[in-house]
Design a protein around this motif. Structure first.
Motif, short mmCIF file in Angstrom:
data_model
loop_
_atom_site.label_atom_id
_atom_site.label_comp_id
_atom_site.label_asym_id
_atom_site.label_seq_id
_atom_site.Cartn_x
_atom_site.Cartn_y
_atom_site.Cartn_z
N LEU A 46 40.62 48.02 42.54
CA LEU A 46 39.81 47.53 41.42
C LEU A 46 40.69 46.71 40.48
CD1 LEU A 46 37.25 47.38 39.66
CD2 LEU A 46 37.90 49.60 38.70
N ALA A 47 41.86 47.22 40.16
CA ALA A 47 42.78 46.49 39.28
C ALA A 47 43.21 45.16 39.90
CB ALA A 47 44.00 47.35 38.96
N VAL A 48 43.51 45.17 41.19
CA VAL A 48 43.94 43.94 41.87
C VAL A 48 42.83 42.89 41.82
CG1 VAL A 48 44.54 42.95 44.12
CG2 VAL A 48 45.66 45.04 43.35
N LEU A 49 41.61 43.32 42.10
CA LEU A 49 40.48 42.37 42.06
C LEU A 49 40.32 41.77 40.66
CD1 LEU A 49 37.70 44.19 44.14
CD2 LEU A 49 39.18 42.32 44.87
N LEU A 50 40.41 42.61 39.64
CA LEU A 50 40.25 42.11 38.28
C LEU A 50 41.41 41.22 37.85
CD1 LEU A 50 38.71 45.26 36.58
CD2 LEU A 50 37.58 43.08 37.08
N LEU A 51 42.62 41.57 38.26
CA LEU A 51 43.77 40.72 37.92
C LEU A 51 43.59 39.31 38.49
CD1 LEU A 51 46.70 43.25 38.44
CD2 LEU A 51 45.95 42.26 36.26
N GLY A 52 43.17 39.23 39.73
CA GLY A 52 42.95 37.93 40.34
C GLY A 52 41.74 37.22 39.77
N ALA A 53 40.61 37.93 39.68
CA ALA A 53 39.36 37.30 39.24
C ALA A 53 39.43 36.84 37.79
CB ALA A 53 38.20 38.27 39.43
N LEU A 54 40.06 37.61 36.93
CA LEU A 54 40.11 37.25 35.52
C LEU A 54 41.32 36.41 35.15
CD1 LEU A 54 38.93 40.66 34.00
CD2 LEU A 54 37.57 38.59 34.38
N GLY A 55 42.43 36.62 35.85
CA GLY A 55 43.65 35.87 35.52
C GLY A 55 43.86 34.64 36.37
N THR A 166 32.22 43.62 35.87
CA THR A 166 33.19 43.40 34.80
C THR A 166 33.50 41.93 34.63
OG1 THR A 166 34.15 45.58 35.20
CG2 THR A 166 35.50 44.00 33.96
N MET A 167 33.74 41.25 35.75
CA MET A 167 34.05 39.82 35.69
C MET A 167 32.87 39.05 35.09
SD MET A 167 34.97 37.23 38.78
CE MET A 167 33.32 37.25 39.40
N ARG A 168 31.66 39.35 35.51
CA ARG A 168 30.48 38.65 35.00
C ARG A 168 30.32 38.90 33.49
NH1 ARG A 168 27.96 34.84 37.73
NH2 ARG A 168 25.96 35.49 36.92
N ALA A 169 30.52 40.14 33.06
CA ALA A 169 30.35 40.47 31.65
C ALA A 169 31.42 39.80 30.77
CB ALA A 169 30.41 41.99 31.45
N LEU A 170 32.67 39.80 31.25
CA LEU A 170 33.75 39.22 30.45
C LEU A 170 33.73 37.69 30.44
CD1 LEU A 170 36.69 41.62 31.31
CD2 LEU A 170 35.34 41.52 29.20
N ARG A 171 33.25 37.10 31.48
CA ARG A 171 33.19 35.64 31.52
C ARG A 171 32.04 35.09 30.69
NH1 ARG A 171 34.81 33.32 37.44
NH2 ARG A 171 37.03 33.77 37.27
#
Length: 173
Positions: A46-55, A166-171
């Motif tokens: 989950l962390a890896v996906l978010l690091l890539g998707a958000l960063g 998470t990605m959809r909400a933060l973007r």
């Protein structure tokens, strides 16, 4: 150092500071673990996906690489506090190395819900390819498939959905 050199150094300092924070998030996610053998269930993917998707691909990959270097140097950042070069040679090493490709792929999520969901799913599955192949050298193909992939399918689906939401909400914000 001239003012121009100082200005040029700031983006690099910002990038590596964010990558270091990303590696810390990944290390913390490794400690949320269900003790299974030979591969524990953690929040790392989950962390890896978010690091890539958000960063983005570069920052997400840099965060994962820093995390792997930290663990190789003996910092207890891997699941259940494991550390050192031996951890990068053990049964879970393929999964750890799969994080690199996963972060890069997640960084390609772009825009559009269908594309994002597809890319995040592919990124999550990218962890399992080297993971299962490497694990098979320890426990055989059948056991590696079962203990290194099939048991993780429900959690993978949930973590991919959480990363997507998470990605959809933060973007949006």
């Amino acid at each position: 150092m001239t003012a121009i050199q100082g200005f040029a150094a700031r983006p690099a300092l910002r990038f590596w500071s964010l990558a270091l924070m990303g590696s810390a998030v990944l290390a913390a996610s490794a400690q949320v673990s269900l003790p299974m053998w030979p591969v524990p269930a953690t929040l790392q993917t989950l962390a890896v996906l978010l690091l890539g998707a958000l960063g983005g691909s570069r920052l997400g990959t840099a965060s994962v690489l820093l995390y792997l270097v930290e663990g190789a140097m003996g910092l207890p950042v891997f699941a259940n506090g494991a550390a050192g070069p031996a951890a990068l040679m053990g049964p879970t090493a393929g999964f750890l190395l799969g994080f690199v490709a996963s972060a890069w792929i997640a960084g390609l999520a772009g825009r559009g819900a269908i594309r994002q969901a597809t890319v995040l799913t592919a990124a999550h599955l990218a962890v399992f390819v080297p993971g299962v192949v490497w694990l098979a050298s320890f426990v055989g193909w059948e056991r590696a498939w079962m203990a290194g992939f099939l048991l993780f399918v429900p959690g993978t689906a949930v973590k991919t959905a959480l990363a997507f939401a998470t990605m959809r909400a933060l973007r949006r914000g």
